[in-house]
Design a protein around this motif. Structure first.
Motif, PDB file in Angstrom:
ATOM      1  N   TYR A   2       0.778  -1.237   0.000  1.00  0.00           N
ATOM      2  CA  TYR A   2       0.000   0.000   0.000  1.00  0.00           C
ATOM      3  C   TYR A   2       0.814   1.294   0.000  1.00  0.00           C
ATOM      4  CZ  TYR A   2      -3.337  -3.468   1.582  1.00  0.00           C
ATOM      5  OH  TYR A   2      -4.121  -4.568   1.702  1.00  0.00           O
ATOM      6  N   ARG A  78       5.207   1.697  20.334  1.00  0.00           N
ATOM      7  CA  ARG A  78       4.057   2.126  19.515  1.00  0.00           C
ATOM      8  C   ARG A  78       4.427   3.289  18.596  1.00  0.00           C
ATOM      9  NH1 ARG A  78      -0.261   1.051  24.291  1.00  0.00           N
ATOM     10  NH2 ARG A  78      -0.721  -1.081  23.692  1.00  0.00           N
ATOM     11  N   ILE A  83       2.128   3.277  15.225  1.00  0.00           N
ATOM     12  CA  ILE A  83       0.750   3.129  15.702  1.00  0.00           C
ATOM     13  C   ILE A  83       0.289   4.460  16.290  1.00  0.00           C
ATOM     14  CG2 ILE A  83      -0.769   1.938  17.351  1.00  0.00           C
ATOM     15  CD1 ILE A  83       1.088  -0.489  17.090  1.00  0.00           C
ATOM     16  N   ILE A  84       1.171   5.119  17.011  1.00  0.00           N
ATOM     17  CA  ILE A  84       0.873   6.474  17.483  1.00  0.00           C
ATOM     18  C   ILE A  84       1.962   7.417  16.976  1.00  0.00           C
ATOM     19  CG2 ILE A  84      -0.484   5.851  19.519  1.00  0.00           C
ATOM     20  CD1 ILE A  84       2.007   6.170  21.218  1.00  0.00           C
ATOM     21  N   ALA A  85       1.584   8.652  16.765  1.00  0.00           N
ATOM     22  CA  ALA A  85       2.553   9.621  16.234  1.00  0.00           C
ATOM     23  C   ALA A  85       3.281  10.310  17.386  1.00  0.00           C
ATOM     24  CB  ALA A  85       1.814  10.656  15.405  1.00  0.00           C
ATOM     25  N   LEU A 103       2.689   4.289   5.986  1.00  0.00           N
ATOM     26  CA  LEU A 103       2.211   3.064   5.329  1.00  0.00           C
ATOM     27  C   LEU A 103       3.382   2.230   4.810  1.00  0.00           C
ATOM     28  CD1 LEU A 103      -0.970   4.164   3.329  1.00  0.00           C
ATOM     29  CD2 LEU A 103      -0.826   2.997   5.510  1.00  0.00           C
ATOM     30  N   LYS A 106       4.883   0.582   7.749  1.00  0.00           N
ATOM     31  CA  LYS A 106       4.062  -0.503   8.307  1.00  0.00           C
ATOM     32  C   LYS A 106       4.206  -1.808   7.521  1.00  0.00           C
ATOM     33  CE  LYS A 106       0.533   2.173  10.690  1.00  0.00           C
ATOM     34  NZ  LYS A 106      -0.840   2.678  10.655  1.00  0.00           N
ATOM     35  N   GLU A 107       4.507  -1.679   6.232  1.00  0.00           N
ATOM     36  CA  GLU A 107       4.711  -2.887   5.430  1.00  0.00           C
ATOM     37  C   GLU A 107       5.975  -3.638   5.842  1.00  0.00           C
ATOM     38  OE1 GLU A 107       4.866  -1.605   1.398  1.00  0.00           O
ATOM     39  OE2 GLU A 107       2.745  -1.097   1.346  1.00  0.00           O
ATOM     40  N   ASN A 110       6.810  -5.190  12.128  1.00  0.00           N
ATOM     41  CA  ASN A 110       5.692  -5.825  12.815  1.00  0.00           C
ATOM     42  C   ASN A 110       5.960  -5.825  14.311  1.00  0.00           C
ATOM     43  OD1 ASN A 110       3.219  -7.216  13.184  1.00  0.00           O
ATOM     44  ND2 ASN A 110       3.530  -8.247  11.226  1.00  0.00           N
ATOM     45  N   VAL A 111       4.912  -5.997  15.056  1.00  0.00           N
ATOM     46  CA  VAL A 111       5.018  -5.974  16.515  1.00  0.00           C
ATOM     47  C   VAL A 111       4.504  -7.299  17.069  1.00  0.00           C
ATOM     48  CG1 VAL A 111       4.283  -4.803  18.635  1.00  0.00           C
ATOM     49  CG2 VAL A 111       4.615  -3.479  16.547  1.00  0.00           C
ATOM     50  N   TYR A 131      -5.730 -14.287   7.265  1.00  0.00           N
ATOM     51  CA  TYR A 131      -6.363 -12.973   7.432  1.00  0.00           C
ATOM     52  C   TYR A 131      -5.301 -11.877   7.570  1.00  0.00           C
ATOM     53  CZ  TYR A 131      -9.035  -9.164   9.533  1.00  0.00           C
ATOM     54  OH  TYR A 131      -9.585  -7.944   9.796  1.00  0.00           O
ATOM     55  N   PHE A 132      -4.350 -12.103   8.460  1.00  0.00           N
ATOM     56  CA  PHE A 132      -3.338 -11.061   8.663  1.00  0.00           C
ATOM     57  C   PHE A 132      -2.466 -10.883   7.411  1.00  0.00           C
ATOM     58  CE2 PHE A 132      -4.261 -11.801  13.218  1.00  0.00           C
ATOM     59  CZ  PHE A 132      -4.553 -10.493  13.545  1.00  0.00           C
ATOM     60  N   LEU A 135      -4.169  -8.638   5.047  1.00  0.00           N
ATOM     61  CA  LEU A 135      -4.102  -7.230   5.456  1.00  0.00           C
ATOM     62  C   LEU A 135      -2.792  -6.574   4.998  1.00  0.00           C
ATOM     63  CD1 LEU A 135      -5.536  -7.292   9.105  1.00  0.00           C
ATOM     64  CD2 LEU A 135      -6.726  -6.799   6.991  1.00  0.00           C
ATOM     65  N   TYR A 136      -1.799  -7.420   4.734  1.00  0.00           N
ATOM     66  CA  TYR A 136      -0.528  -6.899   4.206  1.00  0.00           C
ATOM     67  C   TYR A 136      -0.464  -7.018   2.689  1.00  0.00           C
ATOM     68  CZ  TYR A 136       1.322  -6.256   8.870  1.00  0.00           C
ATOM     69  OH  TYR A 136       1.521  -5.801  10.150  1.00  0.00           O
ATOM     70  N   ARG A 179       2.480 -14.711  13.307  1.00  0.00           N
ATOM     71  CA  ARG A 179       1.717 -13.545  12.821  1.00  0.00           C
ATOM     72  C   ARG A 179       2.637 -12.347  12.605  1.00  0.00           C
ATOM     73  NH1 ARG A 179       0.831  -9.161  14.453  1.00  0.00           N
ATOM     74  NH2 ARG A 179       1.430  -9.518  16.610  1.00  0.00           N
TER      75      ARG A 179
ATOM     76  N   MET B  79      -1.962  -1.601  13.042  1.00  0.00           N
ATOM     77  CA  MET B  79      -0.536  -1.691  12.725  1.00  0.00           C
ATOM     78  C   MET B  79      -0.298  -2.027  11.249  1.00  0.00           C
ATOM     79  SD  MET B  79       1.548  -3.852  15.405  1.00  0.00           S
ATOM     80  CE  MET B  79       1.236  -5.394  14.561  1.00  0.00           C
ATOM     81  N   THR B  80      -1.317  -2.606  10.624  1.00  0.00           N
ATOM     82  CA  THR B  80      -1.143  -3.042   9.234  1.00  0.00           C
ATOM     83  C   THR B  80      -1.334  -1.850   8.282  1.00  0.00           C
ATOM     84  OG1 THR B  80      -3.468  -3.552   8.889  1.00  0.00           O
ATOM     85  CG2 THR B  80      -2.113  -5.298   9.815  1.00  0.00           C
ATOM     86  N   PRO B  81      -0.773  -1.947   7.087  1.00  0.00           N
ATOM     87  CA  PRO B  81      -0.934  -0.837   6.143  1.00  0.00           C
ATOM     88  C   PRO B  81      -2.260  -0.884   5.380  1.00  0.00           C
ATOM     89  CG  PRO B  81       0.497  -2.512   5.208  1.00  0.00           C
ATOM     90  CD  PRO B  81       0.112  -3.002   6.577  1.00  0.00           C
ATOM     91  N   MET B  82      -3.141  -1.769   5.775  1.00  0.00           N
ATOM     92  CA  MET B  82      -4.409  -1.945   5.066  1.00  0.00           C
ATOM     93  C   MET B  82      -5.231  -0.649   5.051  1.00  0.00           C
ATOM     94  SD  MET B  82      -7.644  -3.719   6.805  1.00  0.00           S
ATOM     95  CE  MET B  82      -7.507  -2.404   7.998  1.00  0.00           C
ATOM     96  N   LEU B 237      -6.139   9.228  14.953  1.00  0.00           N
ATOM     97  CA  LEU B 237      -4.994   9.415  15.848  1.00  0.00           C
ATOM     98  C   LEU B 237      -5.451   9.632  17.285  1.00  0.00           C
ATOM     99  CD1 LEU B 237      -2.321  11.488  13.955  1.00  0.00           C
ATOM    100  CD2 LEU B 237      -2.114   9.185  14.880  1.00  0.00           C
ATOM    101  N   VAL B 240      -6.806   6.394  18.633  1.00  0.00           N
ATOM    102  CA  VAL B 240      -5.722   5.470  18.958  1.00  0.00           C
ATOM    103  C   VAL B 240      -5.062   5.896  20.263  1.00  0.00           C
ATOM    104  CG1 VAL B 240      -3.452   4.698  18.217  1.00  0.00           C
ATOM    105  CG2 VAL B 240      -5.325   4.757  16.600  1.00  0.00           C
ATOM    106  N   GLU B 241      -4.869   7.206  20.404  1.00  0.00           N
ATOM    107  CA  GLU B 241      -4.204   7.681  21.615  1.00  0.00           C
ATOM    108  C   GLU B 241      -5.097   7.522  22.841  1.00  0.00           C
ATOM    109  OE1 GLU B 241      -2.333  11.430  21.110  1.00  0.00           O
ATOM    110  OE2 GLU B 241      -0.994  10.626  19.603  1.00  0.00           O
TER     111      GLU B 241
END
Lengths: 286, 245
Positions: A2, A78, A83-85, A103, A106-107, A110-111, A131-132, A135-136, A179, B79-82, B237, B240-241
């Motif tokens: 993506y 995170r 996940i968070i900025a 994005l 994120k590709e 992983n966590v 499924y996961f 999503l990638y 995963r 977490m995924t780029p979806m 955001l 999420v926070e």
């Protein structure tokens, strides 16, 4: 896949994640009741979860982040995982700005968290991974091959079609690792991956983590409360306390930071990493 | 699903008894005028069936996200780029089939209690149902942000659903409500959708004579989609926070 890269930096060949002066503040709204009046008023309070963290995660290395509860380890992960900025600071992965290109990042990351969450319990291991994987952006034969390889790697081939709710804690954790590897990440963030596991399975997972970094060339950030685990695995360690890095170095360097005399004389004269960690945090707090 | 079928069927059974023991023979000419000449049971069954469809579709995205949060899988998902819309559309497809089953159950019971549903299996009716589902989906995206922000499904959705049930013309014609509420009801896609559905099902009206209602649904869908998209992006955001902070 993506993500498209925006604003690629010059040093794109660097094979590491570089975080510089990461800060994360949360604004907490608190309700204050006053003596007169029924409803009270809301007051904002800023929580400095991470104050100023600079660290590097090179590929092929396992980087440890140690600290007591509330030190800011999970918030740091995170932020690194987009996940968070961050409130401020810069974050690059292999020379690419991670904030602008989340994005793309994120590709490639992983966590893996400890505990039994992050999986769909009613689905089988295979269904979870399918499924996961989707999503990638993975599909078809490539995804099937990847799933088969990962299930073999984590030793869940025979239980591949069993719903996760019937798995033991160790099996769930191994599936978590599968995963986390589904998108073949360059960097893995592992947040207490052996939490609550028995010593045999924990050892298996430690061996796997070591192989992922040293044989497969991934960069790994590991947080753990088990100091022996950090001592065994980590090439470099950051010690966090109250959202700040208070010490860093190899385990030998960290031990060497202390002009330390153990209060209890043990057979090993030099302090253990655990003793060093406690002493460093105590000194910082005092 | 069972609870929504039961609710939908209850919405038909109660009016059935009320109609047969109290209302029958006492409906004034205004009702027939407002209901395009339909009998009361047909009117109620058509409204309830579309209401069940609205409730199912509106709930699906928000409830799916809340379930992810409660089950502990939301973090992995974020977490995924979806693209988020792929997830929303997946929710829509998965639950539309279920919602249509509920819709089918309610209309089947409705037919048993005497509703005239002769035009249900027509292309027009199918087109109206599809348009309605799309508009509910658009509103559902906006609703999902609110549900995730409040981390609550019950209060948010039930407050909305009771309001919709009361003001969108499900059990009685909209014209019976005070003028202010009639205007307020127009912000819900369910209001024009249920009118359109009844026009097609009762009088077999063509879609071309209902252009105004269709445009209203399309416009509302666009507005909710825009609000949902912009708000979700802005909120993600913060959400999420608030969840992980």
């Amino acid at each position: 896949m993506y993500g498209a890269v925006k604003g690629r930096l010059e040093d794109q060949d660097a094979r590491k994640i570089i975080a510089q002066h990461l800060v994360k503040d949360y604004i907490l709204k608190e309700k204050i009741m006053e003596k007169s009046g029924l409803f009270g008023r809301k007051q904002k309070r800023v929580i400095h979860a991470v104050k100023d963290i600079s660290l590097e995660i090179p590929q092929e290395k396992i980087i440890g982040v140690l600290g007591i509860n509330g030190a800011g380890k999970t918030t740091t992960i995170r932020m690194l995982a987009s996940i968070i900025a961050p409130t401020s600071g810069s974050l690059t992965m292999n020379g690419v700005d991670a904030v602008k290109n989340h994005l793309w990042i994120k590709e490639r990351i992983n966590v893996i968290s400890g505990g039994e969450r992050n999986l769909y319990w009613r689905l089988t291991a295979k269904e979870n991974l399918r499924y996961f994987g989707s999503l990638y952006g993975l599909s078809g034969v490539d995804l099937d091959k990847r799933i088969a390889y990962l299930l073999r790697t984590v030793g869940l081939e025979e239980a591949a079609n069993v719903p996760v709710e019937r798995y033991s804690k160790g099996m769930k954790q191994r599936l978590q690792i599968a995963r986390g590897l589904i998108n073949d990440p360059i960097y893995l963030f592992m947040d207490e991956p052996t939490l609550g596991l028995d010593i045999v399975i924990a050892k298996e997972i430690r061996n796997l983590v070591s192989d992922l970094a040293h044989k497969e060339g991934r960069g790994i950030l590991l947080t753990t409360h088990y100091i022996s685990e950090a001592e065994e695995l980590c090439d470099y360690i950051y010690i966090l306390d109250k959202g700040r890095i208070i010490a860093e170095g190899t385990k030998e360097q960290l031990k060497g930071l202390l002009a330390y005399e153990p209060k209890v004389v043990t057979s090993v004269q030099e302090p253990s990493l655990e003793e060093a960690l406690i002493e460093i945090i105590n000194r910082c707090n005092s | 699903m069972v609870s929504r079928i039961v609710t939908g069927v209850t919405q038909i059974i109660f009016p059935y008894f009320m109609y047969h023991y109290y209302i029958h023979g006492n409906l004034n000419s205004e009702f027939h005028e407002y209901a395009n000449g339909a009998d009361y049971m047909t009117y109620v069954v058509l409204g309830s069936a579309l209401n069940v469809l609205a409730v199912s579709t509106l709930m699906n995205i928000g409830r799916a996200l809340i379930t992810e949060l409660r089950e502990g899988t939301l973090e992995t998902l974020l977490m995924t780029p979806m693209p988020r819309y792929a997830y929303f559309c997946g929710c829509l497809l998965e639950q539309t089939a279920r919602a249509l089953l509920e819709f089918g159950a309610v209309t089947a019971v409705g037919a048993l209690v005497g509703a005239d549903l002769g035009y249900l299996f027509s292309v027009r009716a199918a087109a109206v149902i599809l348009l309605a589902v799309f508009s509910f989906f658009c509103m559902g995206i906006a609703l999902s942000s609110l549900m995730l922000y409040t981390r609550d499904t019950y209060l948010t959705q039930n407050t909305l659903f009771i309001t919709m049930n009361l003001v969108c013309g499900i059990m009685y014609p909209l014209q019976y409500l005070p003028a202010g509420l009639q205007y307020a009801a127009q912000i819900f896609p369910l209001t024009p959708a249920v009118s359109l559905f009844r026009n097609v099902m009762i009088e077999n009206q063509s879609l071309s004579v209902n252009q105004l209602l269709i445009w209203q649904i399309v416009l509302l869908s666009g507005v909710y989609l825009l609000i949902g998209t912009v708000w979700y992006k802005k909120m993600e955001l913060k959400l999420v926070e608030s969840i992980f902070g």
